[in-house]
Design an enzyme around this catalytic site. Sequence first.
Site, PDB file in Angstrom:
ATOM      1  N   GLU A  12      25.457  22.353 -21.541  1.00 31.85           N
ATOM      2  CA  GLU A  12      25.304  20.925 -21.760  1.00 31.85           C
ATOM      3  C   GLU A  12      24.947  20.760 -23.209  1.00 31.85           C
ATOM      4  O   GLU A  12      23.870  21.151 -23.622  1.00 31.85           O
ATOM      5  CB  GLU A  12      24.170  20.368 -20.896  1.00 31.85           C
ATOM      6  CG  GLU A  12      24.369  20.625 -19.437  1.00 31.85           C
ATOM      7  CD  GLU A  12      24.246  19.364 -18.603  1.00 31.85           C
ATOM      8  OE1 GLU A  12      23.932  18.302 -19.177  1.00 31.85           O
ATOM      9  OE2 GLU A  12      24.473  19.443 -17.387  1.00 31.85           O
ATOM     10  N   GLY A  13      25.839  20.231 -23.959  1.00 35.81           N
ATOM     11  CA  GLY A  13      25.564  20.035 -25.372  1.00 35.81           C
ATOM     12  C   GLY A  13      24.925  18.686 -25.599  1.00 35.81           C
ATOM     13  O   GLY A  13      24.618  17.953 -24.655  1.00 35.81           O
ATOM     14  N   THR A  14      24.737  18.377 -26.838  1.00 40.92           N
ATOM     15  CA  THR A  14      24.139  17.110 -27.214  1.00 40.92           C
ATOM     16  C   THR A  14      25.050  15.958 -26.803  1.00 40.92           C
ATOM     17  O   THR A  14      24.592  14.864 -26.495  1.00 40.92           O
ATOM     18  CB  THR A  14      23.960  17.084 -28.746  1.00 40.92           C
ATOM     19  OG1 THR A  14      23.348  18.313 -29.119  1.00 40.92           O
ATOM     20  CG2 THR A  14      23.082  15.941 -29.180  1.00 40.92           C
ATOM     21  N   TYR A  15      26.343  16.211 -26.815  1.00 42.09           N
ATOM     22  CA  TYR A  15      27.287  15.113 -26.623  1.00 42.09           C
ATOM     23  C   TYR A  15      27.896  15.071 -25.227  1.00 42.09           C
ATOM     24  O   TYR A  15      28.541  14.114 -24.865  1.00 42.09           O
ATOM     25  CB  TYR A  15      28.401  15.210 -27.668  1.00 42.09           C
ATOM     26  CG  TYR A  15      27.823  15.246 -29.047  1.00 42.09           C
ATOM     27  CD1 TYR A  15      27.377  14.074 -29.652  1.00 42.09           C
ATOM     28  CD2 TYR A  15      27.664  16.444 -29.718  1.00 42.09           C
ATOM     29  CE1 TYR A  15      26.798  14.101 -30.897  1.00 42.09           C
ATOM     30  CE2 TYR A  15      27.092  16.479 -30.977  1.00 42.09           C
ATOM     31  CZ  TYR A  15      26.656  15.302 -31.560  1.00 42.09           C
ATOM     32  OH  TYR A  15      26.081  15.329 -32.781  1.00 42.09           O
ATOM     33  N   GLY A  16      27.753  16.127 -24.466  1.00 45.01           N
ATOM     34  CA  GLY A  16      28.339  16.110 -23.140  1.00 45.01           C
ATOM     35  C   GLY A  16      28.449  17.508 -22.568  1.00 45.01           C
ATOM     36  O   GLY A  16      28.016  18.479 -23.181  1.00 45.01           O
ATOM     37  N   LYS A  17      29.015  17.548 -21.369  1.00 49.36           N
ATOM     38  CA  LYS A  17      29.134  18.830 -20.680  1.00 49.36           C
ATOM     39  C   LYS A  17      30.241  19.680 -21.302  1.00 49.36           C
ATOM     40  O   LYS A  17      31.219  19.159 -21.814  1.00 49.36           O
ATOM     41  CB  LYS A  17      29.476  18.602 -19.215  1.00 49.36           C
ATOM     42  CG  LYS A  17      28.328  17.962 -18.460  1.00 49.36           C
ATOM     43  CD  LYS A  17      28.657  17.782 -16.991  1.00 49.36           C
ATOM     44  CE  LYS A  17      27.475  17.164 -16.274  1.00 49.36           C
ATOM     45  NZ  LYS A  17      27.818  16.033 -15.437  1.00 49.36           N
ATOM     46  N   VAL A  18      30.039  20.980 -21.234  1.00 49.25           N
ATOM     47  CA  VAL A  18      31.045  21.919 -21.722  1.00 49.25           C
ATOM     48  C   VAL A  18      31.511  22.751 -20.527  1.00 49.25           C
ATOM     49  O   VAL A  18      30.680  23.290 -19.786  1.00 49.25           O
ATOM     50  CB  VAL A  18      30.462  22.851 -22.810  1.00 49.25           C
ATOM     51  CG1 VAL A  18      31.551  23.757 -23.379  1.00 49.25           C
ATOM     52  CG2 VAL A  18      29.810  22.053 -23.930  1.00 49.25           C
ATOM     53  N   ASP A 154      22.819  20.379 -37.484  1.00 47.52           N
ATOM     54  CA  ASP A 154      22.153  20.713 -36.220  1.00 47.52           C
ATOM     55  C   ASP A 154      22.385  22.182 -35.873  1.00 47.52           C
ATOM     56  O   ASP A 154      22.688  22.513 -34.738  1.00 47.52           O
ATOM     57  CB  ASP A 154      22.672  19.787 -35.109  1.00 47.52           C
ATOM     58  CG  ASP A 154      21.784  19.815 -33.872  1.00 47.52           C
ATOM     59  OD1 ASP A 154      20.588  20.164 -34.004  1.00 47.52           O
ATOM     60  OD2 ASP A 154      22.287  19.508 -32.771  1.00 47.52           O
TER      61      ASP A 154
END
Length: 321
Positions: A12-18, A154
């Site tokens: 789960e990244g900062t922007y959404g699921k991977v 980041d």
Amino acid sequence: MENYEKLEKVGEGTYGKVYKAKEKSTGQVVALKKTRLEMDEEGVPPTALREVSLLQMLSQSIYIVRLLKVEHVDKTPKNNNHHPSAAADHPPPPSKPLLYLVFEYLDTDLKKYIDTYRKGPNPRPLPPTLIQSFLFQLCMGVAHCHSHGVLHRDLKPQNLLLDQQKGILKIADLGLGRAFTVPLKSYTHEIVTLWYRAPEVLLGSTHYSTGVDMWSVGCIFAEMARRQALFPGDSEFQQLLNIFKVLGTPTEEQWPGVTSLRDWHVYPRWEPQTLARAVPSLGPEGVDLLSKMLKYNPADRISAKAALDHPYFDTLDKSQY
Ligand code: AMP
């Protein structure tokens, strides 16, 4: 997206699921990253498109995770309503297309990798030559980005992906910092980690530069040597205090202008500790390089390009890179 078979969620990244996924037509395993970027009536915001093409260009470097494809998906909900009159009362919601980024897949990241040395049945230090190699590759990747005028903003162990077999490190999550502005909380409301954040950012400086990434590189270097974070703060204030307790409270002499930064307060005056004590497994060259990455004044901080020539890397066989 019918062309991809989702295999498992890998992060789960900062922007959404991977997701780990397989491209059906080729069998290639890829990482699918759904961005939260939702298109408006005008389509994808042009800033994001610029970001994506920059990312595509930068990811030609072997030290950057390769962006293979960008897929637009129209997520218009299917209208299963069999009652025409009801459908007229409730028009279908507007279409909500999404952007998927398709990356090459790597088997682990540096955070998980360090954990295997720290926890588990056989805790042991990371081999010094491995730390040296990973740091060199990280500096190569960062130097590549900076030479194209791109800041990562980041960098953290979770964003450094590894091909364990080949011993290759690649930077992920790049460039998204501008089109998608780094939020304080991720979309799952997880707090975005502050541990790698440079003091000028924590102090509210508005025009920061490549030094922010070099600070993060220093923190990551120390973490590989320690197998635990160097400055693990849980709020911006605590983060600063953690830094000050090790490096000493910064002064105007060291860092002209520091006391005029937006979020500067009067802090207790801590004296700098001997940095070698925080990273006992690093030799003198390693400690020297680390100290140059952790300079308070961003203008004094070593650049990624200069770091590559530091004596710490003298024992590395650079012909492989
Ligand atoms: P990120 O959004 O890049 O921070 O990704 C969150 C997590 O997903 C990372 O810490 C990785 O564990 C995983 N991940 C991201 N990109 C990839 C990739 N290309 N291959 C494999 N795993 C990935």
